[in-house]
Scaffold this motif. Structure first.
Motif, PDB file in Angstrom:
ATOM      1  N   LEU A 145       5.152   0.165 -10.393  1.00  0.00           N
ATOM      2  CA  LEU A 145       4.417   1.414 -10.245  1.00  0.00           C
ATOM      3  C   LEU A 145       4.550   1.986  -8.832  1.00  0.00           C
ATOM      4  O   LEU A 145       4.685   3.197  -8.656  1.00  0.00           O
ATOM      5  CB  LEU A 145       2.946   1.193 -10.584  1.00  0.00           C
ATOM      6  N   ILE A 146       4.522   1.119  -7.826  1.00  0.00           N
ATOM      7  CA  ILE A 146       4.696   1.590  -6.451  1.00  0.00           C
ATOM      8  C   ILE A 146       6.088   2.207  -6.280  1.00  0.00           C
ATOM      9  O   ILE A 146       6.239   3.275  -5.677  1.00  0.00           O
ATOM     10  CB  ILE A 146       4.456   0.447  -5.444  1.00  0.00           C
ATOM     11  N   SER A 147       7.098   1.542  -6.839  1.00  0.00           N
ATOM     12  CA  SER A 147       8.461   2.090  -6.779  1.00  0.00           C
ATOM     13  C   SER A 147       8.532   3.447  -7.464  1.00  0.00           C
ATOM     14  O   SER A 147       9.129   4.402  -6.946  1.00  0.00           O
ATOM     15  CB  SER A 147       9.447   1.135  -7.465  1.00  0.00           C
ATOM     16  N   GLU A 148       7.901   3.527  -8.615  1.00  0.00           N
ATOM     17  CA  GLU A 148       7.888   4.775  -9.382  1.00  0.00           C
ATOM     18  C   GLU A 148       7.200   5.888  -8.590  1.00  0.00           C
ATOM     19  O   GLU A 148       7.652   7.040  -8.593  1.00  0.00           O
ATOM     20  CB  GLU A 148       7.154   4.515 -10.702  1.00  0.00           C
ATOM     21  N   SER A 149       6.115   5.528  -7.912  1.00  0.00           N
ATOM     22  CA  SER A 149       5.399   6.534  -7.122  1.00  0.00           C
ATOM     23  C   SER A 149       6.278   7.062  -5.993  1.00  0.00           C
ATOM     24  O   SER A 149       6.259   8.252  -5.682  1.00  0.00           O
ATOM     25  CB  SER A 149       4.088   5.957  -6.576  1.00  0.00           C
ATOM     26  N   ALA A 150       7.059   6.185  -5.381  1.00  0.00           N
ATOM     27  CA  ALA A 150       7.954   6.609  -4.299  1.00  0.00           C
ATOM     28  C   ALA A 150       8.985   7.605  -4.810  1.00  0.00           C
ATOM     29  O   ALA A 150       9.343   8.568  -4.118  1.00  0.00           O
ATOM     30  CB  ALA A 150       8.646   5.397  -3.684  1.00  0.00           C
TER      31      ALA A 150
END
Length: 269
Positions: A145-150
């Protein structure tokens, strides 16, 4: 140069003081730049204030922006007040958030993953009874999810990227180096900064987010860093700024960044 980009105030329902209190605390702490970055409303929910003790009401959003911009003018020449916001990342509501965030002149937006699987990352009960394989799956999803947010391009800064350890310190020991490294590579590729957030000291984990281990790997992948106290009371503004700067230099960082009008400004350590 001394700056703090992560501060809250009473509108979110779980912080003390008004915005002026935080600006004054920044002046007292010797900051040259202070960013105000309270929690966005829940734009994916039809109600005005879905969670009164977590985030501000939609009806308060424009007043929040106006107040920060007014203080920016008032304190010009004393301290540079920046208009920021901390936004949740919910994949299913990305466009609703993007629309609202694009409507205002934010200097920067902090993107934070505060829940996975519909459960708060700070809920220590979520770990009860889980086997190692299941814990790895939770950690993997968190970093996905953090990667996706980036990748959304909505955020200049990613908030507290190992905050799942806040009320569950053993999170750091869950064996999932691959997903963490992949996430750091994505962050670097997207040109987004991560914050060193000193509010971990207020949780069971102590210290700050992220861990030294993650910071060392972040440096290896070329991820840039910034500073935020995540202050929920004025007395924490700028908390441990000097200690963080010293540790970053020990790790090997030579600079950190802040944002103004969404432009990255690099500051030597």
């Amino acid at each position: 140069m001394k700056f703090d980009l992560h501060t809250h105030h009473f509108r979110c329902g779980h912080a003390d003081g008004n915005i002026r209190n935080y600006v004054e605390a920044g002046v007292k702490a010797g900051l040259e730049v202070i960013g105000i970055s309270d929690h966005t409303p829940y734009f994916g929910d039809p109600s005005d204030q879905a969670f009164p003790h977590i985030a501000m009401a939609k009806s308060e959003f424009s007043a929040y922006v106006e107040e920060v911009l007014s203080l920016k003018k008032e304190y010009k020449g004393v301290i540079d007040v920046l208009l920021g916001i901390e936004s949740d990342y919910f994949p299913e509501h990305v466009e609703a958030y993007r629309k609202m965030l694009d409507a205002y002149p934010f200097d920067y937006v902090i993107g934070s993953v505060h829940s996975t699987g519909g459960v708060s990352i700070f809920n220590k009960g979520r770990w009860r009874g889980l086997e190692t394989k299941e814990k790895v799956a939770v950690k993997t999803e968190y970093y996905r999810l953090i990667s996706e947010s980036a990748r959304t391009g909505m955020f200049q800064i990613l908030g507290h990227i190992d905050a799942m350890k806040g009320n569950y310190p053993d999170f750091s020991n869950i064996p999932a180096p691959g997903p963490v490294d992949e996430c750091l590579k994505v962050i670097a590729d997207c040109g987004v900064a991560i914050e060193i957030n000193t509010s971990g000291k207020t949780k069971l984990s102590g210290g700050w987010y992220p861990s030294d281990d993650i910071l060392e790997r972040a440096l290896r992948y070329g991820v840039q860093v910034t500073f935020g106290s995540d202050a929920h009371k004025p007395s924490r503004v700028g908390d441990e700024h000097e200690a963080v700067a010293a540790r970053l230099k020990e790790i090997g960082f030579t600079s950190w960044v802040y944002y103004k009008q969404k432009q990255k400004i690099e500051v030597p350590l």
